[in-house]
Design an enzyme around this catalytic site. Structure first.
Site, PDB file in Angstrom:
ATOM      1  N   GLU B 281     -32.568   2.362 -18.671  1.00 11.85           N
ATOM      2  CA  GLU B 281     -31.190   2.330 -19.141  1.00 11.85           C
ATOM      3  C   GLU B 281     -30.618   0.912 -19.025  1.00 11.85           C
ATOM      4  O   GLU B 281     -29.854   0.474 -19.894  1.00 11.85           O
ATOM      5  CB  GLU B 281     -30.353   3.328 -18.332  1.00 11.85           C
ATOM      6  CG  GLU B 281     -29.053   3.707 -19.027  1.00 11.85           C
ATOM      7  CD  GLU B 281     -28.528   5.060 -18.554  1.00 11.85           C
ATOM      8  OE1 GLU B 281     -29.286   6.046 -18.633  1.00 11.85           O
ATOM      9  OE2 GLU B 281     -27.389   5.117 -18.098  1.00 11.85           O
ATOM     10  N   GLU B 284     -31.935  -1.035 -21.897  1.00 10.81           N
ATOM     11  CA  GLU B 284     -31.244  -0.605 -23.109  1.00 10.81           C
ATOM     12  C   GLU B 284     -29.835  -1.218 -23.155  1.00 10.81           C
ATOM     13  O   GLU B 284     -29.383  -1.700 -24.197  1.00 10.81           O
ATOM     14  CB  GLU B 284     -31.150   0.928 -23.070  1.00 10.81           C
ATOM     15  CG  GLU B 284     -30.778   1.594 -24.363  1.00 10.81           C
ATOM     16  CD  GLU B 284     -30.730   3.121 -24.190  1.00 10.81           C
ATOM     17  OE1 GLU B 284     -30.832   3.610 -23.044  1.00 10.81           O
ATOM     18  OE2 GLU B 284     -30.578   3.803 -25.223  1.00 10.81           O
ATOM     19  N   CYS B 301     -27.874  11.300 -18.328  1.00  9.40           N
ATOM     20  CA  CYS B 301     -28.593  12.119 -17.336  1.00  9.40           C
ATOM     21  C   CYS B 301     -28.047  13.527 -17.237  1.00  9.40           C
ATOM     22  O   CYS B 301     -28.719  14.414 -16.742  1.00  9.40           O
ATOM     23  CB  CYS B 301     -28.557  11.529 -15.944  1.00  9.40           C
ATOM     24  SG  CYS B 301     -28.149   9.836 -15.849  1.00  9.40           S
ATOM     25  N   SER B 321     -27.231   6.926 -24.260  1.00  9.09           N
ATOM     26  CA  SER B 321     -28.515   6.310 -23.926  1.00  9.09           C
ATOM     27  C   SER B 321     -29.659   7.203 -24.396  1.00  9.09           C
ATOM     28  O   SER B 321     -29.567   8.428 -24.361  1.00  9.09           O
ATOM     29  CB  SER B 321     -28.603   6.124 -22.414  1.00  9.09           C
ATOM     30  OG  SER B 321     -29.939   5.970 -22.017  1.00  9.09           O
ATOM     31  N   LYS B 356     -29.182  22.227 -16.141  1.00 10.73           N
ATOM     32  CA  LYS B 356     -30.585  21.800 -16.173  1.00 10.73           C
ATOM     33  C   LYS B 356     -31.495  22.940 -16.620  1.00 10.73           C
ATOM     34  O   LYS B 356     -32.558  22.716 -17.170  1.00 10.73           O
ATOM     35  CB  LYS B 356     -31.024  21.308 -14.793  1.00 10.73           C
ATOM     36  CG  LYS B 356     -30.395  20.007 -14.368  1.00 10.73           C
ATOM     37  CD  LYS B 356     -31.166  18.801 -14.863  1.00 10.73           C
ATOM     38  CE  LYS B 356     -30.352  17.526 -14.702  1.00 10.73           C
ATOM     39  NZ  LYS B 356     -30.793  16.447 -15.580  1.00 10.73           N
ATOM     40  N   GLU B 359     -31.375  22.667 -20.192  1.00 11.05           N
ATOM     41  CA  GLU B 359     -32.038  21.436 -20.623  1.00 11.05           C
ATOM     42  C   GLU B 359     -33.553  21.636 -20.668  1.00 11.05           C
ATOM     43  O   GLU B 359     -34.217  21.229 -21.619  1.00 11.05           O
ATOM     44  CB  GLU B 359     -31.700  20.276 -19.656  1.00 11.05           C
ATOM     45  CG  GLU B 359     -32.350  18.953 -20.052  1.00 11.05           C
ATOM     46  CD  GLU B 359     -32.091  17.823 -19.043  1.00 11.05           C
ATOM     47  OE1 GLU B 359     -31.870  18.116 -17.855  1.00 11.05           O
ATOM     48  OE2 GLU B 359     -32.120  16.651 -19.466  1.00 11.05           O
ATOM     49  N   GLU B 364     -36.890  19.423 -27.394  1.00 13.23           N
ATOM     50  CA  GLU B 364     -37.246  18.005 -27.224  1.00 13.23           C
ATOM     51  C   GLU B 364     -38.119  17.790 -25.992  1.00 13.23           C
ATOM     52  O   GLU B 364     -38.804  16.776 -25.884  1.00 13.23           O
ATOM     53  CB  GLU B 364     -35.986  17.140 -27.050  1.00 13.23           C
ATOM     54  CG  GLU B 364     -35.090  17.034 -28.263  1.00 13.23           C
ATOM     55  CD  GLU B 364     -33.972  18.069 -28.251  1.00 13.23           C
ATOM     56  OE1 GLU B 364     -34.144  19.120 -27.594  1.00 13.23           O
ATOM     57  OE2 GLU B 364     -32.944  17.843 -28.912  1.00 13.23           O
ATOM     58  N   CYS B 500     -23.125  15.380  -9.357  1.00 13.15           N
ATOM     59  CA  CYS B 500     -24.078  16.464  -9.083  1.00 13.15           C
ATOM     60  C   CYS B 500     -23.881  17.123  -7.722  1.00 13.15           C
ATOM     61  O   CYS B 500     -24.233  18.285  -7.544  1.00 13.15           O
ATOM     62  CB  CYS B 500     -25.501  15.942  -9.163  1.00 13.15           C
ATOM     63  SG  CYS B 500     -25.818  15.000 -10.657  1.00 13.15           S
TER      64      CYS B 500
END
Ligand code: SF4
Ligand code: SF4
Ligand code: FES
Ligand code: FES
Lengths: 161, 562
Positions: B281, B284, B301, B321, B356, B359, B364, B500
């Site tokens: 990151e 980037e 994230c 990102s 999550k 996710e 993907e 988190c």
């Protein structure tokens, strides 16, 4: 979104109310007045334009008895079953309407979308009991016979329209 | 002070010090009124009527929605109030599915708690919970059981006010009222982002986190499968209370030991892949700064945020990102290695997060049709597994995670708290890494529990504008400013308020108690010898021998507009 739905009416109504979130009830009323119910397609559209959640608009629409999520007939017949009308025998009138139109407790609108029959609790005209309304017109001191005649008359109106 | 104003609570004078409602004043008198619908971080709803108090004229006031006035004399514990509270509880229970022993919220339920507190040993009314709508199991993150809902509206307000999602709301009225998506659609088809904040706040078992423990035990028991597990940063400071240690204490070593005892073959720390995230990151970010394109860079994230961005601001996806989340980076590396070695591997991620779970099921993040992460277990799930195994957690001797991913940096650990990703990136791009330099990075403005933090950072010739936000309603505010033309260079977004550590998969703590977990993570960071991701020897090793020129395939992802 729904490409086949024409949002121009909704757009006009939104513009009339300056796209203001707090006027959601008035906006829904106008939409219902135009379509005689609240088409499902307008919910996500309104949500985006008014920057409020679709769930909240649905919440408003299901809170008020007056909003309908199902298409309604051209003639909406409201049979008062408030206390005054009830004791003066509103139920047989309701039964007659349902019979004439092939409707029931679970089916409120005819398949040809001409008639909707529903009950309301007190139209505020207890002195005229039993009372019914057809769209904006009030009919007082109703009887099952008068109900049958009324349906006949309304059907003729439809045929001549 | 002479001019202080007081309220008399059960005969004891208590000062009014700016509290917005009676309930907060009464709390200062050491009395915890029963509540279902009051939360200091939400708007006042005043519907459950549990918080009633008696005023000096014998009238009843709902303490949560009554402003304190000087000279009030109130009683909080009279026979009338107790009777009243019992009545309300009985009515609620009569409308509640009471299968406590099989409820996922058993022993964490506020209804159980208050029923106990008010001596409810029978209900005079017939039970009507059977009329409720059926369960909604459509989401990968949460499930909803309307037969357990007491209509406190907490979930509606969190989803709306804190997360600006508004996936659910009240529908219908009177005895037909329920919590519902628009048109009662399955949650999975609603704008729900799976953040689970509604679950965290739900006083009953009406909203619970999806449980994926059974397939994990199966995999552990299967001798043909290698089981690997990664543990997210925030987990180590939150297993606390329920396992007999202090909330906020870093018990990573004990967790590792417990997982080995349960039978996992390899145990890893997600902080390691967080270091990878920092490397990618930062690169980037520097590249975008140089080219001056796609700024601000927005962090990636948090899967709750990704989903929100996809739903509401798809045009901003090019600013997000392209880094995978640390969980998915680690999983990709492990599955890649397993493939090379011809091993069959089952990979488990222990996360503070319910989003999550969704996710992990995204297309993907699947290789050859198999998800890289086979199961996501929340912190609460981990606690259950530890209890199920009969492990005496507080007696465990701490152990270290496995090689070759054994060394982590402090930068990776602080990913668990709002501002952590930003600080980790700042450490990475800082020109010098002396102790003084790191201390100064720590004080730029990214730390703290505020929902929106903004600051300027001198970087070379430039002044960078940075924002750190947590809670999606806060994110929305900043996004609106970005859209109206305000310039930012870097925005960190976490869906859960505070980051988190307050994920919905963690044991629930009150708003006011969160700082202990934060302290725990920063302490873990300070105690590590490696503080910056680029100083982590494992990372350079990985780039050299494993990642090579495949960074794009293993560590990046492109979320497409739908
Ligand atoms: S999980 Fe989050 S987004 Fe989904 S309904 Fe609950 S609070 Fe709303
Ligand atoms: S689902 Fe839970 S939080 Fe939401 S209204 Fe029902 S009981 Fe309250
Ligand atoms: S009860 Fe029918 S009009 Fe009042
Ligand atoms: S907590 Fe006061 S009414 Fe619910």
């Amino acid at each position: 979104m729904h490409e086949n739905f024409d949002f121009s009416v909704t757009d006009r109504i939104l513009a009339d109310h300056k796209c203001a979130q707090q006027l959601i009830i008035a906006i829904l009323q106008d939409i219902q007045e135009h379509y005689r119910y609240l088409p499902r397609e307008v919910f996500p559209y309104l949500a985006e334009k008014l920057d409020m959640s679709e769930a909240r608009i649905y919440s408003v629409a299901t809170f008020y008895e007056n909003f309908s999520l199902e298409p309604k007939g051209k003639y909406v017949i409201k049979i008062c079953d408030g206390t005054a009308c009830h004791v003066r025998h509103s139920l047989p009138i309701l039964e007659r309407f349902r019979q004439e139109l092939g409707l029931s407790e679970n089916k409120h609108t005819t398949d040809d979308l001409n008639f909707t029959v529903e009950t309301v609790s007190c139209l505020g005209a207890c002195g005229l009991a039993p009372v019914i309304m057809v769209n904006d017109d009030v009919y007082s001191a109703m009887t099952p016979e008068k109900a049958s005649e009324l349906i006949k008359k309304l059907k003729e109106e439809l045929a001549n329209a | 002070m002479a001019n202080k104003e007081f309220i008399t609570v059960d005969g004891i004078p208590v000062p009014i010090e700016g509290e917005a409602n009676l309930l907060e004043v009464i709390r200062k008198a050491g009395i915890k009124l029963p509540t279902f619908c009051y939360h200091s971080e939400l708007s006042v709803y005043g519907a459950c009527r549990m918080c009633m108090v008696e005023n000096e004229w014998g009238g009843l006031d709902a303490a949560c929605s009554t402003p304190p006035r000087a000279g009030m004399k109130i009683k909080t514990n009279t026979e009338r109030l107790r009777r009243y509270r019992r009545n309300i509880l009985e009515l609620i229970i009569a409308n509640h599915c009471n299968d406590c022993t099989t409820c996922k919220n058993n022993l964490r339920c506020k209804l159980q708690d208050l029923a106990m507190r008010y001596n409810i040993d029978g209900v005079r009314f017939p039970n009507t919970s059977g009329n409720a709508r059926p369960k909604d199991e459509s989401s990968d993150s949460i499930s909803m059981d309307p037969s357990k809902c007491i209509l406190c509206g907490d979930c509606v307000r969190v989803c709306h006010e804190v997360q600006n999602v508004g996936a659910i709301d009240f529908a219908f009225r009177g005895s037909k009222m329920s919590i519902s998506t628009a048109f009662g659609k399955p949650l999975a088809e609603s704008p729900c982002v799976g953040c689970g904040q509604c679950v965290a706040i739900c006083p009953t078992g009406a909203l619970v986190v999806k449980n994926h423990i059974t397939p994990v035990w199966k995999a552990v028991d299967n001798p043909e499968l290698k089981t690997t597990v990664q543990i997210a940063p925030a987990v180590r400071v939150a297993v606390g209370k329920e396992l007999g240690v202090r909330d906020g204490e870093n018990v990573m070593g004990k967790i590792v030991a417990a997982l080995r005892l349960m039978g996992f073959d390899e145990v890893y720390d997600t902080s390691l892949s967080a270091d990878l995230t920092v490397m990618e990151e930062s690169a980037e970010f520097l590249e975008r700064l140089e080219k001056g394109e796609n700024l601000p860079l927005i962090t990636s994230c948090c899967p709750g945020w990704i989903k929100y961005c996809e739903n509401k601001h798809p045009e901003l996806l090019s600013n997000v990102s392209s880094c995978k989340s640390p969980m998915q980076m680690f999983a990709a590396l492990l599955k890649d290695r397993a493939k090379k070695n011809g091993e069959k591997m089952f990979h488990v991620a222990i996360m503070p997060c319910t989003a999550k779970k969704s996710e992990a099921t995204r297309e993907e993040f699947a290789t050859d049709g198999c998800p890289d992460v086979d199961a996501v277990i929340t912190t609460n799930g981990l606690i259950r597994m530890i209890k199920e195994s009969g492990i005496m957690f507080d007696d465990l001797e701490p152990e270290a995670v496995d090689m070759p991913f054994g060394t982590i940096s402090g930068a990776g650990v602080i990913f668990g708290v709002t501002g952590g990703v930003t600080e980790a990136v700042l450490r990475r791009v800082a020109a010098t890494k002396t102790r003084a330099a790191l201390l100064s990075v720590a004080n730029k403005g990214q730390r703290g529990m505020e929902g929106i933090k903004e600051f300027d950072l001198e970087y070379g010739e430039k002044t960078l504008r940075i924002a750190v936000v947590s809670g999606l309603a806060n994110a929305e505010k900043v996004i609106k400013r970005v859209k109206s033309g305000e310039h930012f260079d870097f925005i960190e977004v976490m869906a859960c308020p505070g980051g988190c550590i307050n994920g919905a998969g963690q044991p629930y703590i009150m708003h006011e108690e969160r700082c202990e977990r934060v302290k725990g993570l920063y302490e873990a960071d300070r105690l590590l010898s490696v503080r910056c991701s680029d100083d982590n020897p494992v990372i350079s090793e990985l780039y050299e021998n494993v990642i090579g020129d495949r960074a794009h395939e293993l560590l990046h992802v492109h979320y497409k507009k739908k």
